[in-house]
Design a protein around this motif. Sequence first.
Motif, PDB file in Angstrom:
ATOM      1  N   ILE A 272      -1.479   1.186 -10.968  1.00 40.39           N
ATOM      2  CA  ILE A 272      -0.226   1.336 -11.718  1.00 40.39           C
ATOM      3  C   ILE A 272      -0.155   2.720 -12.365  1.00 40.39           C
ATOM      4  O   ILE A 272       0.892   3.385 -12.353  1.00 40.39           O
ATOM      5  CB  ILE A 272      -0.102   0.217 -12.771  1.00 40.39           C
ATOM      6  CG1 ILE A 272       0.076  -1.142 -12.072  1.00 40.39           C
ATOM      7  CG2 ILE A 272       1.067   0.481 -13.711  1.00 40.39           C
ATOM      8  CD1 ILE A 272       0.045  -2.327 -13.019  1.00 40.39           C
ATOM      9  N   ARG A 273      -1.290   3.185 -12.908  1.00 41.46           N
ATOM     10  CA  ARG A 273      -1.306   4.529 -13.493  1.00 41.46           C
ATOM     11  C   ARG A 273      -1.025   5.589 -12.426  1.00 41.46           C
ATOM     12  O   ARG A 273      -0.274   6.549 -12.668  1.00 41.46           O
ATOM     13  CB  ARG A 273      -2.665   4.799 -14.141  1.00 41.46           C
ATOM     14  CG  ARG A 273      -2.926   4.035 -15.418  1.00 41.46           C
ATOM     15  CD  ARG A 273      -4.119   4.623 -16.162  1.00 41.46           C
ATOM     16  NE  ARG A 273      -4.542   3.726 -17.236  1.00 41.46           N
ATOM     17  CZ  ARG A 273      -5.512   2.825 -17.118  1.00 41.46           C
ATOM     18  NH1 ARG A 273      -6.153   2.681 -15.954  1.00 41.46           N
ATOM     19  NH2 ARG A 273      -5.838   2.037 -18.130  1.00 41.46           N
ATOM     20  N   ALA A 274      -1.640   5.407 -11.238  1.00 37.94           N
ATOM     21  CA  ALA A 274      -1.415   6.363 -10.153  1.00 37.94           C
ATOM     22  C   ALA A 274       0.044   6.350  -9.715  1.00 37.94           C
ATOM     23  O   ALA A 274       0.632   7.400  -9.418  1.00 37.94           O
ATOM     24  CB  ALA A 274      -2.327   6.020  -8.975  1.00 37.94           C
ATOM     25  N   ALA A 275       0.648   5.150  -9.676  1.00 35.42           N
ATOM     26  CA  ALA A 275       2.053   5.052  -9.287  1.00 35.42           C
ATOM     27  C   ALA A 275       2.954   5.734 -10.310  1.00 35.42           C
ATOM     28  O   ALA A 275       3.912   6.437  -9.954  1.00 35.42           O
ATOM     29  CB  ALA A 275       2.438   3.584  -9.125  1.00 35.42           C
ATOM     30  N   ILE A 276       2.649   5.551 -11.583  1.00 31.13           N
ATOM     31  CA  ILE A 276       3.455   6.174 -12.645  1.00 31.13           C
ATOM     32  C   ILE A 276       3.342   7.694 -12.574  1.00 31.13           C
ATOM     33  O   ILE A 276       4.302   8.432 -12.809  1.00 31.13           O
ATOM     34  CB  ILE A 276       3.018   5.653 -14.025  1.00 31.13           C
ATOM     35  CG1 ILE A 276       3.416   4.182 -14.188  1.00 31.13           C
ATOM     36  CG2 ILE A 276       3.616   6.485 -15.156  1.00 31.13           C
ATOM     37  CD1 ILE A 276       2.931   3.541 -15.471  1.00 31.13           C
ATOM     38  N   THR A 391       5.445   5.056  -1.227  1.00 32.60           N
ATOM     39  CA  THR A 391       3.980   4.917  -1.289  1.00 32.60           C
ATOM     40  C   THR A 391       3.617   3.480  -1.651  1.00 32.60           C
ATOM     41  O   THR A 391       4.133   2.918  -2.619  1.00 32.60           O
ATOM     42  CB  THR A 391       3.387   5.867  -2.342  1.00 32.60           C
ATOM     43  OG1 THR A 391       3.786   7.211  -2.027  1.00 32.60           O
ATOM     44  CG2 THR A 391       1.867   5.775  -2.357  1.00 32.60           C
ATOM     45  N   VAL A 392       2.721   2.888  -0.847  1.00 35.19           N
ATOM     46  CA  VAL A 392       2.353   1.487  -1.046  1.00 35.19           C
ATOM     47  C   VAL A 392       0.911   1.388  -1.554  1.00 35.19           C
ATOM     48  O   VAL A 392       0.004   2.013  -0.995  1.00 35.19           O
ATOM     49  CB  VAL A 392       2.494   0.674   0.258  1.00 35.19           C
ATOM     50  CG1 VAL A 392       2.085  -0.775   0.031  1.00 35.19           C
ATOM     51  CG2 VAL A 392       3.921   0.745   0.778  1.00 35.19           C
ATOM     52  N   HIS A 393       0.731   0.604  -2.637  1.00 37.20           N
ATOM     53  CA  HIS A 393      -0.600   0.263  -3.156  1.00 37.20           C
ATOM     54  C   HIS A 393      -0.773  -1.243  -2.968  1.00 37.20           C
ATOM     55  O   HIS A 393       0.097  -2.016  -3.343  1.00 37.20           O
ATOM     56  CB  HIS A 393      -0.729   0.601  -4.643  1.00 37.20           C
ATOM     57  CG  HIS A 393      -0.321   2.002  -4.982  1.00 37.20           C
ATOM     58  ND1 HIS A 393      -1.216   3.027  -5.149  1.00 37.20           N
ATOM     59  CD2 HIS A 393       0.922   2.555  -5.182  1.00 37.20           C
ATOM     60  CE1 HIS A 393      -0.571   4.139  -5.454  1.00 37.20           C
ATOM     61  NE2 HIS A 393       0.734   3.882  -5.481  1.00 37.20           N
ATOM     62  N   ARG A 394      -1.896  -1.650  -2.392  1.00 38.62           N
ATOM     63  CA  ARG A 394      -2.098  -3.080  -2.082  1.00 38.62           C
ATOM     64  C   ARG A 394      -3.226  -3.653  -2.935  1.00 38.62           C
ATOM     65  O   ARG A 394      -4.306  -3.074  -3.034  1.00 38.62           O
ATOM     66  CB  ARG A 394      -2.430  -3.236  -0.599  1.00 38.62           C
ATOM     67  CG  ARG A 394      -2.746  -4.670  -0.159  1.00 38.62           C
ATOM     68  CD  ARG A 394      -1.489  -5.505  -0.039  1.00 38.62           C
ATOM     69  NE  ARG A 394      -1.777  -6.865   0.368  1.00 38.62           N
ATOM     70  CZ  ARG A 394      -1.914  -7.267   1.643  1.00 38.62           C
ATOM     71  NH1 ARG A 394      -1.818  -6.388   2.637  1.00 38.62           N
ATOM     72  NH2 ARG A 394      -2.135  -8.534   1.925  1.00 38.62           N
ATOM     73  N   GLN A 395      -2.947  -4.800  -3.560  1.00 42.12           N
ATOM     74  CA  GLN A 395      -3.956  -5.547  -4.316  1.00 42.12           C
ATOM     75  C   GLN A 395      -3.868  -7.007  -3.914  1.00 42.12           C
ATOM     76  O   GLN A 395      -2.819  -7.621  -4.013  1.00 42.12           O
ATOM     77  CB  GLN A 395      -3.726  -5.416  -5.821  1.00 42.12           C
ATOM     78  CG  GLN A 395      -4.099  -4.072  -6.411  1.00 42.12           C
ATOM     79  CD  GLN A 395      -5.587  -3.916  -6.640  1.00 42.12           C
ATOM     80  OE1 GLN A 395      -6.337  -4.898  -6.576  1.00 42.12           O
ATOM     81  NE2 GLN A 395      -6.028  -2.686  -6.872  1.00 42.12           N
ATOM     82  N   GLN A 396      -4.992  -7.562  -3.422  1.00 39.84           N
ATOM     83  CA  GLN A 396      -5.037  -8.977  -3.049  1.00 39.84           C
ATOM     84  C   GLN A 396      -5.755  -9.784  -4.132  1.00 39.84           C
ATOM     85  O   GLN A 396      -6.813  -9.384  -4.617  1.00 39.84           O
ATOM     86  CB  GLN A 396      -5.750  -9.154  -1.710  1.00 39.84           C
ATOM     87  CG  GLN A 396      -4.939  -8.678  -0.505  1.00 39.84           C
ATOM     88  CD  GLN A 396      -5.665  -8.920   0.795  1.00 39.84           C
ATOM     89  OE1 GLN A 396      -6.609  -8.210   1.129  1.00 39.84           O
ATOM     90  NE2 GLN A 396      -5.219  -9.926   1.528  1.00 39.84           N
TER      91      GLN A 396
END
Length: 580
Positions: A272-276, A391-396
Motif C-alpha cells: 500500500i505504501r508503494a502504491a501511494i 500497476t498490480v500488487h497481489r496479496q493472497q
Amino acid sequence: MHDRIEIRMFGRLFVRRSNGAVVEADEWSTGKTTDLLRLLALNNNRAVSVHSIIDKLWPDVEEDKARASLRTAVSRVRHVLDEPCIERHLGGLVLRNAWVDVTAFQSAAHDLGAALRAGDHARVVSLAREAEALYVAEFRAYDDKSFWATQTRDSLLLNRQALLADAGESALKLQWMRDAIDFSTLAISEDPCFERAHRTLMQAHSALGEIELALRAFEHLRVCLSQELGADPSPQTRALHIQMLSAEAPPDVTRRPFIGRDTQVASLAADIRAAIAGEGCDVVCLTGADGSGREALLDAAVARVEHAHLRHLIEDGRRTSAAQRLARLASDRRSDITVWGPTDNDPVPDVELFRTFLTGIDADVPRVIVAITSDEAGDLLQAQLAGGRVTVHRQQVGALTDGDLVALATASLSAPPTPRLLAELRDQSERLAGRAVAILREWIASGWIISTMSGVDLYNDAGACAGAFPVGDYFRTMLEQLTVAETELCQLMAILDRPVSGEALRDIVHADQDRPAHVHDVQTSLDELADLGVLRVTLCGYEMRNRALRDAFEHRLRPAVKARLLRQVRDVSPRQAAAG
C-alpha cells in the motif's frame, strides 16, 4: 510418607490424619473437643490465647474447671490425631502441620480481590471456582449458636457473596454468559434481595437473547425486595429493566486487536505504501476464500500506513452502468484508498465488471484501488492487467497457522482455549480467520462458552446450559451422596482427565503404598458413580460427565494431594504401557 493433617470445616467436620486415615465422628468423645479443633484451625499456625479459648468454649465455667477441661480437650485432640499437633506458644495454643479448607478459601478470596483490582477477569473467575469447590456448605460448630460460631459463619458467608458477585460481573465482561448466570444464581440463592447478582443475571440472560428469563429475574427481585424489605429496586436496576423492555441492547464498544499474520500484514502495508508513492494508478489485489479475513487484514495493514484511509464503494448492481458510476466516485487522493468488493461470484463476470470500472477512471491520475476478490478472479485480473498502464500488487490470504488460530481464539474468548475447543474450531472454520471469528461469536452468543481449569471450553451438558441448575449447587448435592472412597476416586478421575478402564484405575489406586486404600472394589464404585450421574461410560472407559464437574473435584484437592496423585499417575502409566 509424612503428610499434613487435613481439616474441612465447611459443612460437616471432616478430618484426615497425616497418615491418610479418616477420623470417625465418635472418636472425638465430646463436641467441645471438636470446637477446640475448629477454633485453632480458624487461626491455623497462629497462637490463640488460652483466655480467648475459655471465653468462647466455657464462658460460664469457673476458670480452674475451664482450664482443666481445656487440657483434657487438647490431650484428646492430640490422641485422636496421633501426633503433637497442638503446641504452646506465647501464652496460647497453636495448631501446626494442618491444611484447613477455611484458610484456603480465605486465601482464594484474597487473591481474587487482587486479580479484580488488576483487571484480570479470567483469573477472578478461576479463583471463584476454586473457592466454590471448598465452600460446600456453611460453617458449622458443635455450639452452633454461640457468638464466635455465628460471627465466623456470617463473615464467611459475606465473603462468599462478594466473591460470587465479583466473579459474575467479571464473567459478564469476558462474555462468558453461562459462568455469569452460574455465579449470580448461586449468590441469589443465598440472598434473594442481592441486587448486584440480579443485575448480572438479567444482563447475562439478555445477552443470550433470553429476554423472558431476564424479565423474570427482575420480577423475582422486585417481589423479594417488597416482601422482605418493603423497598423497590434501585434506579440502576430499573433502568436496566426498561432497557430490556424496549429491546435496546447496550452498544458493544469493545474492539479486538487484529491477531496473528504479522508478516502478511507488514507485506500488505508495504504494498500500500508503494502504491501511494507510485506515479500512476495502482491496484492492490487482495484475494482469498470467503471467510479468510481479507477485510480485517486490510484494516490492520492500513492502520500501519500513515494518513491512509479506506473508502468503500457500495455496489448497487451487477450492470456495466453501475461499474461506470462507481468509477466516478473513486477518489483521486493518494491517501484515500478506494475499496472494490468483496466479490466472490463467478470469476469471469467479476473481472469483466472490475475492468469496466477501471476504464471509467484516468489511469494517469495517481490513485490506489484495493480489489477484494477470490483467488480465481485474482489470477484472471493479474493476467489481464499485466503490462498495462495499471500497476498490480497481489496479496493472497490463506488459512491460519495453528499458532495464529490459538492466538485468535485466546483474544476472542479472553482466555486460552482447551484442545477440544480448538479442534472443533479448526474443523468448522477450516482455519479461515473470518469464519473462525464468526464461529467464536456464535458460540459466545449462544452461551456455549465456559471457563475450565484447562482453558475456555465448549460446555457439553445441555441441561446445565439451560441455566436451571448451577454447577456449584450440583457439586454440593453430589458430594452429599458420595462416600469418602467415592470422592477420592472422583478426584483421581479428575486428575487423569481422560477415559480410563476399571483395571487401569485399580492399578493406580493400589500403587500408593504410603496411604491406606479406601477403594476396595474399584469396578463397583465406578458403576455406582455412573448410576449417580457423576461419570459416563464410553467405548474407551469411564470419564467425568462434564468439564465443570471435573474442575470442581480438582479444585477441591489440597495442593500436596494433587501433587501426590500426579506422581502416582505418572509412575503407573509407563508400567501400564509396558504391560500392554
